[in-house]
Enzyme design. Sequence first.
Site, PDB file in Angstrom:
ATOM      1  N   GLY A   1      35.138 -11.736  54.220  1.00  0.00           N
ATOM      2  CA  GLY A   1      35.467 -13.147  54.308  1.00  0.00           C
ATOM      3  C   GLY A   1      35.246 -13.928  53.032  1.00  0.00           C
ATOM      4  O   GLY A   1      35.376 -15.158  53.045  1.00  0.00           O
ATOM      5  N   ASP A   2      34.903 -13.263  51.929  1.00  0.00           N
ATOM      6  CA  ASP A   2      34.702 -13.972  50.665  1.00  0.00           C
ATOM      7  C   ASP A   2      35.031 -13.005  49.537  1.00  0.00           C
ATOM      8  O   ASP A   2      35.787 -12.055  49.739  1.00  0.00           O
ATOM      9  CB  ASP A   2      33.269 -14.522  50.583  1.00  0.00           C
TER      10      ASP A   2
END
Length: 474
Positions: free
Chosen positions: A250-251
Site C-alpha cells: 500500500g505504499d
Amino acid sequence: MRRSISLVEVLLVLASICESPWAVWSSSQCTQTSSREVRPHSVTITEFGAVGDGIILNTKAFQNAIFYLKSFTDKGGAQLFVPAGRWLTGSFELISHLTLLLDKEAIILGSTHPDDWPVVDPLPSYGRGRELPGARHRSLIYGSNLIDVIITGDNGTIDGQGHVWWNWFRNGNLNYTRPHLVEFINSTGVVISNLTFLNSPFWTIHPVYCSQVLVQKATILAPLHSPNTDGIDPDSSSDVCIEDCYISTGDDLISIKSGWDEYGISYARPSTNIIIRRIVGQTLSSSGIAIGSEMSGGVSEVHAEGLQFFNSKTGIRIKTAPGRGGYVRNIYVSDVKLTDVKMAIRFTGQYGEHPDEFYDPNALPIINNVTFKDIRGDNISIAGLLEGVEGESFQNICLSNITLNVTSTSPWKCSFIKGYSDLVYPETCEPLRERIFPEHSSACYHLSNHLQSLSGRKRPTWLLPRLSLSFTVL
C-alpha cells in the site's frame, strides 16, 4: 479498470522473473556463495513448548529458545527452526550468530493484541515516532547491535496480521507509532531471504543504522490500499543489496531514508552504497523506488536496475522539502519497464510533514547527479512531474534513452531543476533539453567503480564471504 493482483498472477509474475535474462540469480552482483549458513547448534521451537495451532500465544517459547541459544553465540552460532504450523507470537528479539529458519509450511503470525508488541524509544534520527509524537511499538521480529544474523526458509511466511493496526490507525485509536514487521538496528551482516512477508502493520523490512545487509528472493504482500505498508526501507544504512523480490503493498515498494529534519541532520548517518536489482511489483498509492522523504542524513551511491513496475501511481520518486537538509546525490537508475503507471518519474521538493516546530526551514536539501537511463513505459499518464526547491535547484538531472507511451497532452512539468537529456520521447521539459553528448557527459553521473555493471567486474568486498562464515547451498 485498476484491480488487485491475484495469487495466481503473483506466481506467474515470479515465474517470468526466473525466466527473464536479467534475473539469473547466480550471476548477480549481490549473490553470496549461498543464503544459508551451517550452524553447529540447532533447536526446534516445539522443544520450548510452542504450539502451531494459530491460537496459543508462543511469545515465551520464542524468547526462551533464543535465550537458550545465546550460550552458543561464541561457539559457532545456532539455528532456531520453525516447522510447519501457524505460530502465533508477540514481538521477540534475535541474537548474533543466529539463523531463524522457517519450513515452507511454517507461518509466524503476529499477535493482534497491542500489548504483545512492546513500546520502545523513538529512533534518534527521527526524534519521535514517525506517526505520533513519543515512543513506538517494537517490530514483530527485532534485533539490535547484532552481528551475523539470518532469517531464511523454503518460502515460509511471516504474517503481521496488520488489519487491526490499519483500522486503529485510520480511526485514530493509537497512542504510539505502529510497529514494523522486521527491524534491525545498528547491526552488521544481516541476511533476509527466501521468505514471504504478509500484512505488515507499518513498514515491512526496516534495517536502520545497519551495514552489510542482503534482502534476496523475498515476496512482500499487503493490500494495495493498506496505509504505509512500505516493502523494504533501508534507513541510514550502508552496503545494502536488495534483489530478486516481488513486492505489492500500500505504499513505496522500496524507500531509501536517512532521518528526519533536524534529528537526521544531527545524527548524520547517511544511506550509501545501495544496490537494487530485479524488482517486480505494484503500488496504487506511491512509488516503485523512492528516496525520502526522510533523507536528512544524506543518500548517495544508489544503483538500481532491472525494475518492472505495473498498475502503480509512480515509477521512481525523490521526495524532500525545505527543512530536510541533507543531500541526494550519485543516483543511477537503469533498465526499467513501466506498465499502467500514472507518473513515470517524480521529484517532489515540497513534501511536507515535519517532526516538530524546531526544524530549520532554511535547511535546504541538495539534490544532484541523478541519472535515469533505458526506461520504457506503456500506458503512462504523465512522463514526469519534476518539482525542485526554490532557491536550491536540483542539479545535473540526466535522462537518457527513455521512451514512454504517454496519454497526457502535457507529458512533462518541471520547476527549479537543471540538467540534460538525450533520446527522450516525448520530448522533455525546457530545463532538461540541453544534450548530454558530447558536451555535458561529464556532468551526468554514472556508476562509480565499486558499483559498476557485471561485465568483468569484481563484487564489492562487503558482498564477499565475511566474518569467517561457511555457507552451504539451499
